[in-house]
Design a protein around this motif. Structure first.
Motif, mmCIF file in Angstrom:
data_model
loop_
_atom_site.group_PDB
_atom_site.id
_atom_site.type_symbol
_atom_site.label_atom_id
_atom_site.label_comp_id
_atom_site.label_asym_id
_atom_site.label_seq_id
_atom_site.Cartn_x
_atom_site.Cartn_y
_atom_site.Cartn_z
ATOM 1 N N MET A 251 -4.287 -5.572 2.324
ATOM 2 C CA MET A 251 -3.622 -5.412 3.623
ATOM 3 C C MET A 251 -2.500 -4.382 3.547
ATOM 4 O O MET A 251 -2.272 -3.614 4.496
ATOM 5 N N LEU A 252 -1.807 -4.347 2.420
ATOM 6 C CA LEU A 252 -0.703 -3.402 2.266
ATOM 7 C C LEU A 252 -1.195 -1.963 2.179
ATOM 8 O O LEU A 252 -0.595 -1.055 2.769
ATOM 9 N N ASN B 127 -3.701 -0.812 3.532
ATOM 10 C CA ASN B 127 -4.190 -0.434 4.864
ATOM 11 C C ASN B 127 -3.073 0.134 5.731
ATOM 12 O O ASN B 127 -3.342 0.712 6.789
ATOM 13 N N LEU B 128 -1.809 -0.032 5.283
ATOM 14 C CA LEU B 128 -0.665 0.488 6.025
ATOM 15 C C LEU B 128 -0.272 1.897 5.587
ATOM 16 O O LEU B 128 0.708 2.453 6.092
ATOM 17 N N PRO C 286 0.237 5.570 5.680
ATOM 18 C CA PRO C 286 0.230 6.424 6.893
ATOM 19 C C PRO C 286 -0.498 7.744 6.699
ATOM 20 O O PRO C 286 0.014 8.817 7.076
ATOM 21 N N ALA D 291 -6.036 5.137 4.142
ATOM 22 C CA ALA D 291 -5.768 3.703 4.247
ATOM 23 C C ALA D 291 -7.066 2.926 4.435
ATOM 24 O O ALA D 291 -7.282 1.896 3.784
ATOM 25 N N CYS E 294 -8.535 0.329 1.670
ATOM 26 C CA CYS E 294 -8.710 -1.073 2.057
ATOM 27 C C CYS E 294 -10.156 -1.508 1.872
ATOM 28 O O CYS E 294 -10.426 -2.610 1.371
#
Length: 322
Positions: free
Chosen positions: A188-189, A191-192, A194, A199, A203
């Motif tokens: 999940m991290l 996926n952040l 930028p 991302a 993920c």
């Protein structure tokens, strides 16, 4: 160039192997039961008036692979998933249509009542039905997945070996659960991040490896492999396991709903358990391990060491009663 071809071959082989469970699901139970019954010793008892009665000296263990799979489809799909679909795409639209008919399409009163009733009914449905059933089904699925995995393992490899001691088995299970949870958070991290597409790809790689670990862990656990060996094997042969986990990862990413995604996973996952028992992973095709599990393993080690150290200090500081 050879290394790239090897990576692509391992990825493609993993992708194909993940589908093998679909092909063997239909006849696997029949073969398991025929093999089990064929190995059951029989004896001839005293003849009756009709005929000689032939009875097995002991009952053979009937395979439940297809039965558990169909039960999972009914529980996760027909009861849980269908109830969510009917509520979101049947009951709520019907209620909105009714309010529009009563108050008119452009009525502010009708819109206010619809927004309020949608929010209230959605929360009631989620709290009273979706969440309790979701966690109940998760518990039931654990037992059914284990039944499927054990039946497949006995068919292909015989009796499970497990680990050398009960304490090691429990510690490995707890540590594995913590590592998997932290790895899911790590996915999940990332996926952040930028950066466009980076991302999403990072993920997806995490989810593919995690789903492959889920599917193969039953077999490796029955073989007596400890967690560090399981994770190292995946990291060293990551192209194959990315390919193996890709179909399930894609199918569960179609919706943003945690409940629908979890239901799809629970319906399809038994096929990947069977595929994991059938498959022979491609190894040695990549010279560069993908150490994605290393951060969560380090954090898990720290948590376990802190917990054990705190417990030891508590025991040592406890007064001795005389």
């Amino acid at each position: 160039m050879d290394n790239c071809r090897g990576i692509l071959y391992a990825f493609g082989k993993g992708l194909l192997d993940s589908m093998r469970g679909i092909l063997v699901l239909g006849y696997l139970d029949k073969e398991m039961n025929e093999r089990s019954f064929g190995k059951s010793p029989v004896k001839v008892t005293q003849k009756t008036k009709d005929d000689a009665a032939i009875k097995p000296t002991k009952h053979f263990e009937e395979s439940k692979v297809l039965k558990r799979f169909l039960q999972g489809c009914f529980l996760n799909g027909f009861i849980f998933l269908l109830s969510i679909i009917l509520f979101n795409y049947g009951a709520l639209p019907a209620l909105k249509l009714l309010l529009t008919f009563l108050f008119g399409e452009s009525s502010s009163t009708g819109m206010f009542m619809w927004n309020l009733m949608e929010w209230v009914l959605s929360r009631i449905f989620e709290v009273c039905w979706v969440i309790p059933l979701f966690f109940l089904i998760k518990v039931i699925n654990c037992f059914w997945f284990q039944d499927i995995a054990d039946s497949c393992f006995r068919f292909y490899r015989g009796r499970p070996q497990f680990m050398s001691s009960l304490s090691k088995l429990i510690a490995d299970s707890l540590f594995s659960t913590l590592v998997q949870t932290l790895f899911l958070i790590q996915s999940m991290l990332v996926n952040l991040i930028p950066i466009m597409f980076v991302a999403e790809i990072a993920c997806m790689v995490h989810i593919c490896l995690l789903y492959s670990l889920y599917a193969f862990e039953y077999k490796w656990f029955n073989l007596g492999w400890e967690l560090h060996r399981r994770l190292t094997f995946i990291e060293n042969n990551w192209p194959y396991f990315i390919g193996f986990g890709m179909p399930l990862a894609i199918l569960t990413q179609f919706t943003s709903s945690l409940y629908i995604s979890g239901s799809i996973f629970s319906i399809l996952f038994p096929i990947f358990i069977i595929s994991g028992n059938e498959a022979s992973p491609v190894t040695g095709k990549c010279d560069y391990p993908l150490r994605l599990f290393s951060p969560v393993v380090a954090i898990s080690n720290y948590i376990f060491n802190q917990s054990i150290g705190q417990s030891s200090r508590t025991i040592q500081s406890a007064p001795v009663r005389r």
